[in-house]
Scaffold this motif. Structure first.
Motif, PDB file in Angstrom:
ATOM      1  N   CYS A  96     -68.166 -51.457  48.075  1.00  0.00           N
ATOM      2  CA  CYS A  96     -67.539 -51.474  49.391  1.00  0.00           C
ATOM      3  C   CYS A  96     -68.558 -51.839  50.464  1.00  0.00           C
ATOM      4  O   CYS A  96     -69.627 -51.222  50.551  1.00  0.00           O
ATOM      5  N   ASP A  97     -68.239 -52.843  51.278  1.00  0.00           N
ATOM      6  CA  ASP A  97     -69.123 -53.244  52.373  1.00  0.00           C
ATOM      7  C   ASP A  97     -69.152 -52.204  53.490  1.00  0.00           C
ATOM      8  O   ASP A  97     -70.120 -52.119  54.239  1.00  0.00           O
ATOM      9  N   THR A  98     -68.114 -51.414  53.606  1.00  0.00           N
ATOM     10  CA  THR A  98     -68.020 -50.435  54.683  1.00  0.00           C
ATOM     11  C   THR A  98     -68.798 -49.158  54.384  1.00  0.00           C
ATOM     12  O   THR A  98     -69.609 -48.711  55.192  1.00  0.00           O
ATOM     13  N   CYS A  99     -68.560 -48.553  53.198  1.00  0.00           N
ATOM     14  CA  CYS A  99     -69.184 -47.249  52.915  1.00  0.00           C
ATOM     15  C   CYS A  99     -70.217 -47.288  51.783  1.00  0.00           C
ATOM     16  O   CYS A  99     -70.900 -46.306  51.547  1.00  0.00           O
ATOM     17  N   GLY A 100     -70.313 -48.405  51.052  1.00  0.00           N
ATOM     18  CA  GLY A 100     -71.308 -48.521  49.988  1.00  0.00           C
ATOM     19  C   GLY A 100     -70.889 -47.968  48.646  1.00  0.00           C
ATOM     20  O   GLY A 100     -71.661 -48.001  47.691  1.00  0.00           O
ATOM     21  N   TYR A 101     -69.669 -47.446  48.534  1.00  0.00           N
ATOM     22  CA  TYR A 101     -69.191 -46.897  47.272  1.00  0.00           C
ATOM     23  C   TYR A 101     -69.028 -48.013  46.249  1.00  0.00           C
ATOM     24  O   TYR A 101     -68.517 -49.087  46.558  1.00  0.00           O
ATOM     25  N   GLY A 102     -69.471 -47.761  45.016  1.00  0.00           N
ATOM     26  CA  GLY A 102     -69.365 -48.757  43.964  1.00  0.00           C
ATOM     27  C   GLY A 102     -68.506 -48.267  42.822  1.00  0.00           C
ATOM     28  O   GLY A 102     -68.494 -47.073  42.514  1.00  0.00           O
ATOM     29  N   PHE A 103     -67.759 -49.169  42.208  1.00  0.00           N
ATOM     30  CA  PHE A 103     -66.945 -48.813  41.054  1.00  0.00           C
ATOM     31  C   PHE A 103     -66.729 -50.040  40.186  1.00  0.00           C
ATOM     32  O   PHE A 103     -66.963 -51.168  40.608  1.00  0.00           O
ATOM     33  N   VAL A 104     -66.322 -49.792  38.956  1.00  0.00           N
ATOM     34  CA  VAL A 104     -66.094 -50.855  37.985  1.00  0.00           C
ATOM     35  C   VAL A 104     -64.640 -50.804  37.543  1.00  0.00           C
ATOM     36  O   VAL A 104     -64.103 -49.726  37.287  1.00  0.00           O
ATOM     37  N   THR A 105     -64.005 -51.970  37.468  1.00  0.00           N
ATOM     38  CA  THR A 105     -62.662 -52.046  36.894  1.00  0.00           C
ATOM     39  C   THR A 105     -62.753 -52.857  35.608  1.00  0.00           C
ATOM     40  O   THR A 105     -63.608 -53.727  35.469  1.00  0.00           O
ATOM     41  N   LYS A 106     -61.887 -52.531  34.669  1.00  0.00           N
ATOM     42  CA  LYS A 106     -61.818 -53.275  33.413  1.00  0.00           C
ATOM     43  C   LYS A 106     -60.407 -53.818  33.253  1.00  0.00           C
ATOM     44  O   LYS A 106     -59.434 -53.118  33.539  1.00  0.00           O
ATOM     45  N   HIS A 107     -60.319 -55.066  32.828  1.00  0.00           N
ATOM     46  CA  HIS A 107     -59.036 -55.736  32.681  1.00  0.00           C
ATOM     47  C   HIS A 107     -58.896 -56.301  31.277  1.00  0.00           C
ATOM     48  O   HIS A 107     -59.801 -56.984  30.788  1.00  0.00           O
ATOM     49  N   ALA A 108     -57.775 -56.014  30.653  1.00  0.00           N
ATOM     50  CA  ALA A 108     -57.471 -56.594  29.342  1.00  0.00           C
ATOM     51  C   ALA A 108     -56.862 -57.977  29.568  1.00  0.00           C
ATOM     52  O   ALA A 108     -55.967 -58.138  30.390  1.00  0.00           O
ATOM     53  N   VAL A 109     -57.363 -58.961  28.851  1.00  0.00           N
ATOM     54  CA  VAL A 109     -56.895 -60.328  28.990  1.00  0.00           C
ATOM     55  C   VAL A 109     -56.297 -60.777  27.670  1.00  0.00           C
ATOM     56  O   VAL A 109     -56.931 -60.653  26.621  1.00  0.00           O
ATOM     57  N   LYS A 110     -55.068 -61.276  27.733  1.00  0.00           N
ATOM     58  CA  LYS A 110     -54.447 -61.790  26.525  1.00  0.00           C
ATOM     59  C   LYS A 110     -54.969 -63.187  26.230  1.00  0.00           C
ATOM     60  O   LYS A 110     -55.219 -63.975  27.139  1.00  0.00           O
ATOM     61  N   GLN A 111     -55.150 -63.470  24.965  1.00  0.00           N
ATOM     62  CA  GLN A 111     -55.617 -64.786  24.554  1.00  0.00           C
ATOM     63  C   GLN A 111     -54.449 -65.754  24.654  1.00  0.00           C
ATOM     64  O   GLN A 111     -53.335 -65.484  24.202  1.00  0.00           O
TER      65      GLN A 111
END
Length: 72
Positions: free
Chosen positions: A52-67
């Protein structure tokens, strides 16, 4: 400034990750525009690092992708 990171799991059953809605910061609710980094976790999973540019909080998202199968 250090950032706290956590992994948030997301499921995109019918959407390509690039077409899904962009996340908002879970701390300050600011809109995220672009991931800071991305990485292939496996053949069908991509993770994105958001900060986040505002508060600096960081997180990771994971996405499943179909072939996709292309027939010519």
């Amino acid at each position: 400034m250090s950032a706290v990171a956590e992994v948030l799991s997301t499921v995109a059953p019918r959407r390509d990750p690039r077409c899904s809605e962009l996340p908002t910061c879970p701390v300050c609710a600011d809109s995220m525009v672009a991931a800071e980094a991305s990485a292939y976790v496996s053949d069908h999973v991509i993770s994105y690092l958001w900060t986040c540019d505002t508060c600096g909080y960081g997180f990771v998202t994971k996405h499943a992708v179909k072939q996709r199968i292309v027939c010519n």
